[in-house]
Design an enzyme around this catalytic site. Structure first.
Site, PDB file in Angstrom:
ATOM      1  N   ASN A 208       5.466  -4.282   1.790  1.00 56.38           N
ATOM      2  CA  ASN A 208       6.547  -5.451   1.525  1.00 56.38           C
ATOM      3  C   ASN A 208       5.864  -6.550   1.207  1.00 56.38           C
ATOM      4  OD1 ASN A 208       8.485  -3.683   2.492  1.00 56.38           O
ATOM      5  ND2 ASN A 208       8.753  -4.560   4.237  1.00 56.38           N
ATOM      6  N   LYS A 286      -7.476  10.139  -5.832  1.00 62.47           N
ATOM      7  CA  LYS A 286      -6.649   9.189  -6.513  1.00 62.47           C
ATOM      8  C   LYS A 286      -5.741  10.094  -7.483  1.00 62.47           C
ATOM      9  CE  LYS A 286      -6.547   5.726 -10.100  1.00 62.47           C
ATOM     10  NZ  LYS A 286      -7.267   5.261 -11.198  1.00 62.47           N
ATOM     11  N   PRO A 302       7.733   4.272  12.112  1.00 60.06           N
ATOM     12  CA  PRO A 302       8.303   3.996  13.295  1.00 60.06           C
ATOM     13  C   PRO A 302       8.790   2.529  13.245  1.00 60.06           C
ATOM     14  CG  PRO A 302       6.059   3.851  13.489  1.00 60.06           C
ATOM     15  CD  PRO A 302       6.198   4.550  12.192  1.00 60.06           C
TER      16      PRO A 302
END
Ligand code: C5P
Length: 398
Positions: A208, A286, A302
């Protein structure tokens, strides 16, 4: 309430100019400053600049009739919460270490019963000289705290340790030393901050957007208020918070483990922008560019806030953040109930708000009693306000 006060002793070194900036930063934080300027210090900064910035007379003479009448060396240190020596020259350190008292600065250092912080500044060889190192060890044993010196290029053209710490770094240490008598003394706190990075393969991750600024500001304010603070941080580009224990993590699962390790605490503030999902399996190598885009399967991470709110060792006060782009209060209230926390600080992070990565924040404090809109504030001010509310709540609860 009386505002906090620093007695700043300015020694004679080229770094004395940085003390002017320190006074400005202290004043911005509402901390009053009284100054003592040594004879050598006068060669580097003028009493007039000090008086103008500190808005108080500058003290220079041990035997000044006017000063002694109003505020002598005993009185000067009595009025202060902390004595700061910046720059602390080799000479001032030597005199203080041996208990000499032949001018206003050294007499005050000998007469004070307040905590003392020194910010040394001198030529690298002077700093490394066994005599200075001996004085340093003796002063430390006497209970004096130190900030710096830092490595770097020096005014004398040499390179190495000897540069005075920068004013913001000195300010942080001042805040944490003053916090030792603060309103959260004896309180344990944890803060999560920054994003989490969830790897897809060894080079790629999802995350984020989060600068970590608000969480770091809260940790700083907690330390300043005297709380024993653990800062659990995802990857950010910010300097550590002096006085806080830093646990650096990368993923949500690591953040949860570190949070559990930091328990029990009295108050926990979950400021981190935790990624809701992680890759179900992280590729060992990769991922190769195949003709078509890869299909990724995600697993839920979680929810650290909800887990701690409902788990054993629940802190007395659990605070979450809600970053919303619409219906801020409604979503915040919903989150309060869903996550089982005590307060939610809901903020508008829509791109037009400029909150993301910015310096300011506009929040609503949502509790079981209702919602309170705070004006737009600097993230540091949001943190200070929040910490004041935490102090009131914990006092009310105990
Ligand atoms: O992402 P969300 O809006 O649900 O975040 C709300 C609050 O929950 C924030 O305080 C955040 O730090 C916390 N949270 C968490 N663990 C998650 C997701 C969010 O602690 N996995």
């Amino acid at each position: 309430m009386r505002s906090q006060q620093i007695l700043l002793i300015i020694g004679g070194g080229i770094a004395a100019y940085k003390s002017l900036e320190l006074i400005r930063l202290l004043a911005r934080d509402g901390i009053a400053v009284r100054t003592i300027l040594t004879r050598a210090g006068e060669e580097f900064v003028t009493p007039l600049s000090l008086a103008a910035l500190s808005r108080a007379p500058v003290h220079r003479d041990l035997f000044s009739l006017t000063d002694e009448a109003q505020m002598g060396h005993i009185e000067l240190s009595r009025a202060a919460d902390l004595v700061v020596v910046a720059p602390a020259t080799a000479d001032l350190m030597a005199k203080a270490a041996s208990g000499e008292a032949n001018d206003l600065a050294t007499t005050t250092l000998l007469a004070t019963d307040k905590p003392v912080l020194m910010a040394p500044a001198m030529n690298v060889r002077m700093w490394q000289h066994p005599a200075t190192q001996r004085n340093l060890a003796r002063l430390k044993a006497d209970g004096v705290s130190f900030v710096g010196p830092e490595d770097g290029a020096m005014a004398c053209g040499e390179f190495g340790p000897g540069r005075m710490a920068e004013p913001p770094a000195i300010l942080e240490v001042i805040r944490s030393l003053m916090g030792a008598q603060g309103q959260l003394k004896g309180i344990k706190a944890l803060v999560t901050a920054g994003p989490t990075h969830e790897p897809l393969d060894p080079v790629r991750y999802i995350a984020n957007r989060s600068s970590g600024r608000q969480g770091y500001a809260i940790a700083r304010a907690l330390v300043a208020a005297g709380a024993q603070t653990t800062l659990i941080s995802g990857p950010v580009n910010l300097p550590a918070v002096a006085g806080a224990r830093l646990l650096s993590v990368e993923t949500a699962e690591q953040m949860l483990a570190a949070t559990r390790e930091a328990l029990p605490v009295d108050v926990a503030i979950f400021c981190a922008a935790v990624a809701d999902w992680r890759a179900e399996s992280v590729a060992e190598q990769k991922l190769k560019k195949t003709p078509g885009p890869p299909t990724l399967r995600f697993a839920a991470n979680p929810d650290i806030l909800a887990t701690i709110s409902r788990g054993p060792h629940r802190p007395r006060l659990v605070i979450g953040f809600a970053a919303e782009t619409q219906a801020i209060v409604a979503h915040g209230k919903d989150k309060l109930a869903r996550k089982g926390c005590d307060w939610i600080l809901a903020n508008d992070v829509s791109p037009s708000s400029g909150v993301m990565g910015g310096t300011h924040n506009r929040v609503h404090l949502i509790t079981a009693r209702g919602d309170e809109e705070w004006p737009e504030l600097d993230k540091a001010e949001v943190a200070t306000r929040l910490v004041a509310r935490i102090a009131t709540a914990l006092q009310g609860a105990s």
